[in-house]
Design a protein around this motif. Structure first.
Motif, PDB file in Angstrom:
ATOM      1  N   MET A   1     -11.574 -98.462  -5.878  1.00  0.00           N
ATOM      2  CA  MET A   1     -11.900 -98.894  -4.526  1.00  0.00           C
ATOM      3  C   MET A   1     -12.945 -99.995  -4.563  1.00  0.00           C
ATOM      4  SD  MET A   1     -12.203 -95.875  -1.812  1.00  0.00           S
ATOM      5  CE  MET A   1     -10.908 -94.729  -1.606  1.00  0.00           C
ATOM      6  N   GLN A   5     -18.680-103.755   1.352  1.00  0.00           N
ATOM      7  CA  GLN A   5     -18.997-103.900   2.765  1.00  0.00           C
ATOM      8  C   GLN A   5     -20.395-103.372   3.082  1.00  0.00           C
ATOM      9  OE1 GLN A   5     -15.201-102.005   3.518  1.00  0.00           O
ATOM     10  NE2 GLN A   5     -14.784-103.597   5.020  1.00  0.00           N
ATOM     11  N   ASN A  38     -17.177 -98.750   1.511  1.00  0.00           N
ATOM     12  CA  ASN A  38     -15.769 -99.047   1.678  1.00  0.00           C
ATOM     13  C   ASN A  38     -15.394 -98.531   3.062  1.00  0.00           C
ATOM     14  OD1 ASN A  38     -12.795 -98.132   1.597  1.00  0.00           O
ATOM     15  ND2 ASN A  38     -12.987 -99.543  -0.124  1.00  0.00           N
ATOM     16  N   GLN A  40     -12.440 -98.394   5.931  1.00  0.00           N
ATOM     17  CA  GLN A  40     -10.998 -98.568   6.103  1.00  0.00           C
ATOM     18  C   GLN A  40     -10.529 -97.993   7.435  1.00  0.00           C
ATOM     19  OE1 GLN A  40      -9.062-100.205   3.894  1.00  0.00           O
ATOM     20  NE2 GLN A  40     -10.923-100.589   2.725  1.00  0.00           N
ATOM     21  N   PRO A  41      -9.525 -98.613   8.064  1.00  0.00           N
ATOM     22  CA  PRO A  41      -8.994 -98.067   9.318  1.00  0.00           C
ATOM     23  C   PRO A  41      -8.513 -96.626   9.124  1.00  0.00           C
ATOM     24  CG  PRO A  41      -8.056-100.231   8.871  1.00  0.00           C
ATOM     25  CD  PRO A  41      -8.818 -99.816   7.640  1.00  0.00           C
ATOM     26  N   ALA A  42      -8.773 -95.775  10.112  1.00  0.00           N
ATOM     27  CA  ALA A  42      -8.362 -94.370  10.016  1.00  0.00           C
ATOM     28  C   ALA A  42      -7.490 -93.944  11.187  1.00  0.00           C
ATOM     29  CB  ALA A  42      -9.578 -93.464   9.919  1.00  0.00           C
ATOM     30  N   TYR A  59     -12.670 -95.401  11.881  1.00  0.00           N
ATOM     31  CA  TYR A  59     -12.700 -95.882  10.501  1.00  0.00           C
ATOM     32  C   TYR A  59     -13.255 -94.795   9.600  1.00  0.00           C
ATOM     33  CZ  TYR A  59     -12.003-100.575  12.344  1.00  0.00           C
ATOM     34  OH  TYR A  59     -11.490-101.675  12.981  1.00  0.00           O
ATOM     35  N   ARG A  60     -12.722 -94.711   8.386  1.00  0.00           N
ATOM     36  CA  ARG A  60     -13.262 -93.820   7.359  1.00  0.00           C
ATOM     37  C   ARG A  60     -14.191 -94.649   6.484  1.00  0.00           C
ATOM     38  NH1 ARG A  60     -12.976 -89.074   5.705  1.00  0.00           N
ATOM     39  NH2 ARG A  60     -11.189 -88.542   6.982  1.00  0.00           N
ATOM     40  N   GLU A 105     -18.948 -89.418   2.562  1.00  0.00           N
ATOM     41  CA  GLU A 105     -17.867 -89.925   3.409  1.00  0.00           C
ATOM     42  C   GLU A 105     -18.097 -89.466   4.836  1.00  0.00           C
ATOM     43  OE1 GLU A 105     -13.822 -89.153   2.238  1.00  0.00           O
ATOM     44  OE2 GLU A 105     -14.328 -89.327   0.111  1.00  0.00           O
TER      45      GLU A 105
END
Length: 113
Positions: A1, A5, A38, A40-42, A59-60, A105
């Motif tokens: 990954m 960001q 990282n 990412q769209p969730a 987002y996750r 997370e």
């Protein structure tokens, strides 16, 4: 990954209301820049009602291995010029066979409409 960001953790200060209760005070919020993320769209959803249409985007967020940024469920996250709420608790993933933190997370979301 890829963990390239950066986001800003926004944590409310506190104040005492007229009833003597300690409540969040976003006008005195503490800001902390958090890197090595990282994002990412969730999820995306749209609710159409008589008065308005509400769009929710989630987002996750995962931190890089060996990092545990100071982020809590009551915080907000500023990312790409938008403000998101942390949705639920922040999950702390342990390092295998030790008590050290491997990474964290969480999910952040934003509703508009």
């Amino acid at each position: 990954m890829m963990f390239n960001q950066t986001a800003v953790r926004v944590r409310a200060g506190t104040k005492v209301d007229r009833g003597g209760n300690t409540i969040p005070d976003w006008s005195s919020a503490d800001r902390l820049t958090v890197s090595s993320l990282n994002i990412q769209p969730a999820s995306q959803s749209e609710t159409v009602g008589e008065e308005r249409t509400v769009s929710t985007t989630g987002y996750r967020v995962q931190s890089a291995e060996g990092t545990a940024p100071d982020i809590r469920a009551a915080d907000r996250i500023e990312w790409r010029g938008q403000l998101f709420d942390v949705d639920g608790e922040v999950a702390v993933w342990p390092e295998l066979f030790t008590d050290a933190v491997h990474h964290i997370e969480f999910v952040m979301d934003r509703a508009t409409g």
